[in-house]
Design a protein around this motif. Structure first.
Motif, mmCIF file in Angstrom:
data_model
loop_
_atom_site.group_PDB
_atom_site.id
_atom_site.type_symbol
_atom_site.label_atom_id
_atom_site.label_comp_id
_atom_site.label_asym_id
_atom_site.label_seq_id
_atom_site.Cartn_x
_atom_site.Cartn_y
_atom_site.Cartn_z
ATOM 1 N N THR A 262 0.818 -1.220 0.000
ATOM 2 C CA THR A 262 0.000 0.000 0.000
ATOM 3 C C THR A 262 0.851 1.268 0.000
ATOM 4 O O THR A 262 0.667 2.139 -0.872
ATOM 5 C CB THR A 262 -0.976 -0.007 1.189
ATOM 6 O OG1 THR A 262 -1.833 -1.157 1.078
ATOM 7 C CG2 THR A 262 -1.820 1.254 1.203
ATOM 8 N N PRO A 263 1.804 1.444 0.927
ATOM 9 C CA PRO A 263 2.621 2.664 0.870
ATOM 10 C C PRO A 263 3.549 2.716 -0.338
ATOM 11 O O PRO A 263 3.841 3.802 -0.855
ATOM 12 C CB PRO A 263 3.421 2.618 2.179
ATOM 13 C CG PRO A 263 3.365 1.213 2.646
ATOM 14 C CD PRO A 263 2.088 0.654 2.141
ATOM 15 N N GLN A 265 2.860 1.552 -3.409
ATOM 16 C CA GLN A 265 2.052 1.993 -4.539
ATOM 17 C C GLN A 265 1.659 3.463 -4.410
ATOM 18 O O GLN A 265 1.529 4.158 -5.410
ATOM 19 C CB GLN A 265 0.804 1.108 -4.674
ATOM 20 C CG GLN A 265 1.141 -0.286 -5.188
ATOM 21 C CD GLN A 265 -0.099 -1.138 -5.379
ATOM 22 O OE1 GLN A 265 -0.693 -1.627 -4.415
ATOM 23 N NE2 GLN A 265 -0.498 -1.321 -6.623
ATOM 24 N N ALA A 266 1.500 3.933 -3.179
ATOM 25 C CA ALA A 266 1.192 5.351 -2.975
ATOM 26 C C ALA A 266 2.373 6.208 -3.434
ATOM 27 O O ALA A 266 2.190 7.247 -4.090
ATOM 28 C CB ALA A 266 0.875 5.616 -1.506
ATOM 29 N N ARG A 270 2.695 9.073 -7.103
ATOM 30 C CA ARG A 270 2.921 10.516 -7.020
ATOM 31 C C ARG A 270 3.331 11.070 -8.385
ATOM 32 O O ARG A 270 3.750 10.331 -9.277
ATOM 33 C CB ARG A 270 4.014 10.814 -5.993
ATOM 34 C CG ARG A 270 3.616 10.441 -4.567
ATOM 35 C CD ARG A 270 4.767 10.665 -3.606
ATOM 36 N NE ARG A 270 4.417 10.260 -2.247
ATOM 37 C CZ ARG A 270 5.270 10.211 -1.245
ATOM 38 N NH1 ARG A 270 6.543 10.561 -1.433
ATOM 39 N NH2 ARG A 270 4.870 9.824 -0.043
ATOM 40 N N THR A 449 9.947 4.496 3.785
ATOM 41 C CA THR A 449 9.262 5.681 3.270
ATOM 42 C C THR A 449 9.863 6.904 3.964
ATOM 43 O O THR A 449 10.139 6.873 5.163
ATOM 44 C CB THR A 449 7.747 5.608 3.535
ATOM 45 O OG1 THR A 449 7.519 5.360 4.926
ATOM 46 C CG2 THR A 449 7.114 4.491 2.724
#
Length: 504
Positions: A262-263, A265-266, A270, A449
Motif C-alpha cells: 500500500t505505501p 504503490q502510494a 505521485r 518511506t
C-alpha cells in the motif's frame, strides 16, 4: 556449427549444373553480394556451393538453413563465380515466374552487416521449440536443451566447456544445479547455432559477445539474452531466459504484504520524486519496476526508460511505454540517455541503474522539476540507499528533498508443497522439487518511506546507524522481521532466509 566442408577439386562453374532449388530460394542480389552459387548435389546428396575467397561463412550457413540442406563449398576465382551467377539467374528469370517475396527472401538470408534482420532467417516453425518436423539434429538438440530449461523454470542455461566434457547447467530458483554433460563433439556446432540465432559473429571466438533472440513454446514467447566469453577450454555460453508470460507480473502478484504494497504503490502514484528499488543482482528489481510501470495509467502518461539492457519489450504487451537502451559503442550511457529523455516531455522515467554521480544528479534534478523517477541501486538494505547516494557525491539536502521511498528486496525459495519441504515422498526423492525441498520463490521486502523526521536527519548528514534507528522507530519492518513471518507461516525456512539476508 563447424565450418562447411571445403573440397579442393574446383568444378567447372557451369550454368547447366546450377541447382534450381538454390535459384528459386536465394535472391540474386544475395548471391552476388556474397559470391556464392549452388552447383547441384554431390554423391552424398549435399548441396555444392561455388564460393569466393571472400565469401562469408555466415552467408554459407544461412543458405544451408534456408534450403534445409548440408552444404559443401568449393572455392573458385571470384570473377568466374560472378559470371556464372549472372548467367544462371538470367536463364532462371526466363524459366520461372517472378517471386513477389523477393524482399522477404533477402531479409530472411541477412547476415551481420546486411540491412535485413537475421531473426527472419528462421521460419516460425523453426523458432517454435515444440515443432520438430524438418529440423536438423543440431537444431533439435538446442531445442531440447531450451525446452528442458523452460520446463524446469530456469532463469539461465549455462553451457560450460571443461577439459574432458561440456556441462549443461540450469539456474533454478536462484541456485545453479550440478547439471549433466553432452559429448564434446557437439560443443562447437552447438555454440555456432546459438550465435547464429543470436545475431553474433560465428567466426569470432576470442572476444566476448552479446546477442539476443526470441523463441516460441507453443503460444508462449520467450526472449533469450545470450552472452559468450572465451575460457581456457573454449567459449562459455550463458542464455538468460525471459518468459514474459510467467515473469512479467502485476504489482499484486509480486508477493508484497499489504503493509508494504500500500505505501509503495502510494509513492509510485505521485507525480514527482524518486522511488528506488535495491538489492543484489538477480533479486527481481527489474521485475518489480516493470510491474510498477504497468500499474500506472500509461495511456495518460508519457513513460520512458533507459535500460542496460532492455529486459522485456513492454510495447509488445500493448503498454504504451518508450524504451531505450544504453549503447556504449554509440556513446549512449545512463547519464546522457537520461538527458535526452528529459527533452521528450516525459511524466515518468525509469533509469535502469544509478551507477555514478552524474546519473544520480540528473535523476534527482529531474525529480525536483516535476518528474516521477524510478531506478535501482545495489545496496544491502533500504536505508543504505540514502548513504549510497550521498557517497556518490549528491548533497544530503537534495537526497532528502527528492527521495520518496526505497524498496529493498530479496527472493527466497519457498517450501515445496508436494513434499512439504522435506525433499522426499515415501522415502524417495520428490520429483516436483528434485529433492531440494524448495519449489518457486517469493519476495522478501523492506520498505523505507521518507517522512519529515527522516528528511531532517538526512539533510543533517546523520550516520547510517542513526538513520536505521529512526526508520525502525517509525515502524519500518526489516528483512529479519519479514523473514520471520514467512518462516512462521511455513512458506520458507530459517536457513533460506538467513542465506538471502546475508547475500550481497
Amino acid at each position: 556449427m563447424s565450418d562447411p566442408a571445403i573440397s579442393p577439386e574446383p568444378p567447372p562453374v557451369d550454368g547447366g549444373l546450377t541447382d534450381r532449388a538454390f535459384l528459386a530460394a536465394i535472391p540474386r542480389d544475395f548471391a552476388r553480394d556474397h559470391g556464392l552459387l549452388g552447383q547441384g548435389s554431390d554423391a552424398d546428396g549435399r548441396l555444392v556451393l561455388a564460393v569466393c575467397d571472400a565469401t562469408s561463412p555466415m552467408a554459407v550457413w544461412n543458405v544451408g538453413v534456408r534450403l534445409a540442406r548440408t552444404v559443401v563449398t568449393r572455392v573458385m576465382p571470384a570473377e568466374a563465380v560472378h559470371r556464372a551467377i549472372d548467367a544462371a539467374y538470367e536463364r532462371w528469370s526466363g524459366e520461372a515466374p517472378a517471386t513477389a517475396n523477393a524482399d522477404a527472401d533477402a531479409n530472411a538470408l541477412a547476415v551481420p552487416g546486411d540491412d535485413g534482420d537475421i531473426d527472419r532467417l528462421l521460419a516460425e516453425a523453426d523458432r517454435d521449440l515444440l515443432a520438430t518436423e524438418g529440423k536438423a539434429p543440431l537444431v533439435k538438440l538446442l531445442d531440447r536443451l531450451m525446452f528442458s530449461a523452460v520446463q524446469l523454470g530456469a532463469s539461465d542455461l549455462h553451457i560450460q566447456p571443461t577439459a574432458d566434457r561440456v556441462l549443461i547447467r540450469h539456474r533454478v530458483d536462484g541456485v545453479l544445479d550440478q547439471g549433466h554433460s553432452v559429448p564434446p563433439s557437439v560443443y562447437r556446432p552447438l555454440v555456432g547455432r546459438i550465435k547464429v540465432i543470436g545475431r553474433m559473429d560465428v567466426a569470432e571466438r576470442l572476444v566476448p559477445q552479446d546477442g539476443r533472440t526470441s523463441l516460441r513454446l507453443g503460444v508462449r514467447s520467450i526472449d533469450v539474452r545470450i552472452s559468450t566469453i572465451p575460457t581456457a577450454y573454449g567459449e562459455r555460453v550463458v542464455l538468460r531466459l525471459l518468459d514474459s508470460g510467467n515473469q512479467l507480473l502485476d504489482v499484486p502478484r509480486l508477493g508484497m504484504p499489504p503493509h508494504i504494497a500500500t505505501p509503495f504503490q502510494a509513492a509510485a502514484a505521485r507525480s514527482s520524486g524518486i522511488v528506488l528499488v535495491t538489492g543484489p543482482t538477480g533479486s527481481g528489481k527489474t521485475t518489480t519496476l516493470y510491474a510498477t510501470l504497468r500499474s500506472l495509467q500509461a495511456g495518460e502518461l508519457n513513460i520512458m526508460t533507459i535500460e542496460d539492457p532492455i529486459e522485456y519489450e513492454l510495447s509488445s504487451l500493448g503498454i504504451p511505454i518508450s524504451q531505450s537502451q544504453v549503447n556504449v559503442k554509440k556513446g549512449v550511457n545512463f547519464a546522457n540517455g537520461l538527458r535526452h529523455i528529459l527533452r521528450q516531455d516525459p511524466d515518468v522515467i525509469m533509469v535502469g541503474e544509478i551507477r555514478d554521480a552524474e546519473t544520480a544528479r540528473i535523476a534527482i534534478q529531474a525529480s525536483l522539476t516535476g518528474h516521477l523517477v524510478f531506478s535501482t541501486l545495489h545496496t544491502n538494505d533500504a536505508v543504505s540507499a540514502v548513504t549510497r547516494l550521498i557517497d556518490l557525491g549528491v548533497e544530503p539536502y537534495l537526497v532528502a528533498s527528492s527521495l520518496s521511498a526505497v524498496l529493498a528486496q530479496r527472493l527466497v525459495r519457498t517450501c515445496c508443497a508436494a513434499c512439504t519441504g522435506t525433499g522426499t515422498i515415501a522415502d524417495a526423492p520428490c520429483t516436483v522439487c528434485q529433492g531440494s525441498g524448495y519449489k518457486g520463490r517469493t519476495g522478501l521486502f523492506e520498505l523505507l518511506t521518507i517522512g519529515e523526521r527522516l528528511r531532517a536527519e538526512i539533510s543533517r548528514g546523520s550516520s547510517l546507524d542513526d538513520l536505521r534507528r529512526l526508520a525502525h522507530d517509525e515502524g519500518m519492518r526489516t528483512f529479519a522481521d519479514e523473514g520471520q513471518t514467512l518462516i512462521a507461516t511455513g512458506r520458507t525456512t530459517r536457513a533460506e532466509v538467513e542465506r538471502m539476508i546475508h547475500h550481497g
